[in-house]
Design a protein around this motif. Sequence first.
Motif, short mmCIF file in Angstrom:
data_model
loop_
_atom_site.label_atom_id
_atom_site.label_comp_id
_atom_site.label_asym_id
_atom_site.label_seq_id
_atom_site.Cartn_x
_atom_site.Cartn_y
_atom_site.Cartn_z
N ILE A 27 0.94 -1.28 -0.11
CA ILE A 27 -0.07 0.63 -0.11
C ILE A 27 0.85 0.69 -0.55
O ILE A 27 1.69 1.24 0.87
CB ILE A 27 -0.58 -0.02 1.19
CG1 ILE A 27 -1.69 -1.39 0.68
CG2 ILE A 27 -1.79 0.83 1.51
CD1 ILE A 27 -2.93 -1.67 2.55
N ILE A 28 0.99 2.09 -0.79
CA ILE A 28 1.81 3.70 -0.75
C ILE A 28 0.35 4.38 -0.06
O ILE A 28 -0.76 4.80 -1.35
CB ILE A 28 1.76 3.79 -2.48
CG1 ILE A 28 3.14 3.03 -3.21
CG2 ILE A 28 2.56 5.13 -2.69
CD1 ILE A 28 3.42 2.24 -4.42
N GLU A 29 0.88 4.56 0.51
CA GLU A 29 -0.36 6.60 1.01
C GLU A 29 0.83 7.42 1.13
O GLU A 29 1.87 7.34 1.30
CB GLU A 29 -0.79 5.72 2.13
CG GLU A 29 0.48 5.84 3.26
CD GLU A 29 -0.22 5.26 4.99
OE1 GLU A 29 -1.69 6.05 5.36
OE2 GLU A 29 0.46 5.10 5.24
N GLY A 30 0.28 8.84 1.04
CA GLY A 30 0.76 9.96 1.04
C GLY A 30 -0.21 10.61 0.99
O GLY A 30 -1.18 10.71 0.32
N LYS A 31 0.48 11.94 0.95
CA LYS A 31 -0.74 13.49 0.96
C LYS A 31 -0.38 13.60 -0.65
O LYS A 31 0.35 12.91 -1.40
CB LYS A 31 -0.18 15.35 1.56
CG LYS A 31 -0.15 14.43 3.16
CD LYS A 31 0.90 15.81 2.93
CE LYS A 31 1.40 15.89 5.13
NZ LYS A 31 2.13 16.51 5.49
N ASN A 32 -2.35 14.79 -0.85
CA ASN A 32 -2.21 14.95 -2.77
C ASN A 32 -1.13 16.01 -3.24
O ASN A 32 0.16 15.85 -2.25
CB ASN A 32 -2.64 16.11 -2.43
CG ASN A 32 -4.55 15.28 -1.79
OD1 ASN A 32 -4.33 14.28 -1.67
ND2 ASN A 32 -6.23 16.87 -1.63
N SER A 34 1.78 13.94 -3.49
CA SER A 34 3.11 13.67 -3.50
C SER A 34 3.90 12.79 -4.56
O SER A 34 4.89 12.23 -3.75
CB SER A 34 3.11 13.13 -2.28
OG SER A 34 2.38 11.26 -1.67
N LYS A 36 1.88 9.31 -5.58
CA LYS A 36 1.68 8.34 -5.50
C LYS A 36 0.97 7.76 -6.99
O LYS A 36 1.15 6.37 -8.02
CB LYS A 36 0.18 8.38 -4.46
CG LYS A 36 0.10 8.32 -3.16
CD LYS A 36 -0.43 8.66 -2.43
CE LYS A 36 -1.96 9.51 -2.25
NZ LYS A 36 -1.10 10.59 -2.99
N SER A 37 0.51 8.48 -7.50
CA SER A 37 -0.02 7.90 -8.84
C SER A 37 1.22 8.15 -9.68
O SER A 37 1.01 7.16 -11.01
CB SER A 37 -0.90 9.10 -9.42
OG SER A 37 -2.21 8.99 -8.79
N SER A 40 2.47 4.91 -9.76
CA SER A 40 1.43 3.76 -10.32
C SER A 40 1.91 4.24 -12.42
O SER A 40 2.23 3.18 -12.63
CB SER A 40 0.36 4.38 -10.11
OG SER A 40 -0.84 2.97 -10.90
#
Length: 80
Positions: A27-32, A34, A36-37, A40
């Motif tokens: 799972i990759i999480e982070g602030k807007n 940052s 993540k997309s 991907s």
Amino acid sequence: MYIESIYIVSFGGLSNFGLELFDGLNIIEGKNESGKSTISDFIRFIFYGFSGKGDREYHLSFSSASAEGSAIINRVGKRY
């Protein structure tokens, strides 16, 4: 088979960025905004390339006008 790690030399807003992944769910999480997309999209790029001219222009590095990086794939203990 799984992606063991990725290294982004330049792709979109990311440069000189490395990420280790593990067998199973990651799972990759982070602030807007940052990245993540972008991570991907980079993984998709590594395997399939760009889907068209617009995709290419959108993901070229902001500073170097290139898209470059690598991935290490682990398949039954062998690394590719």
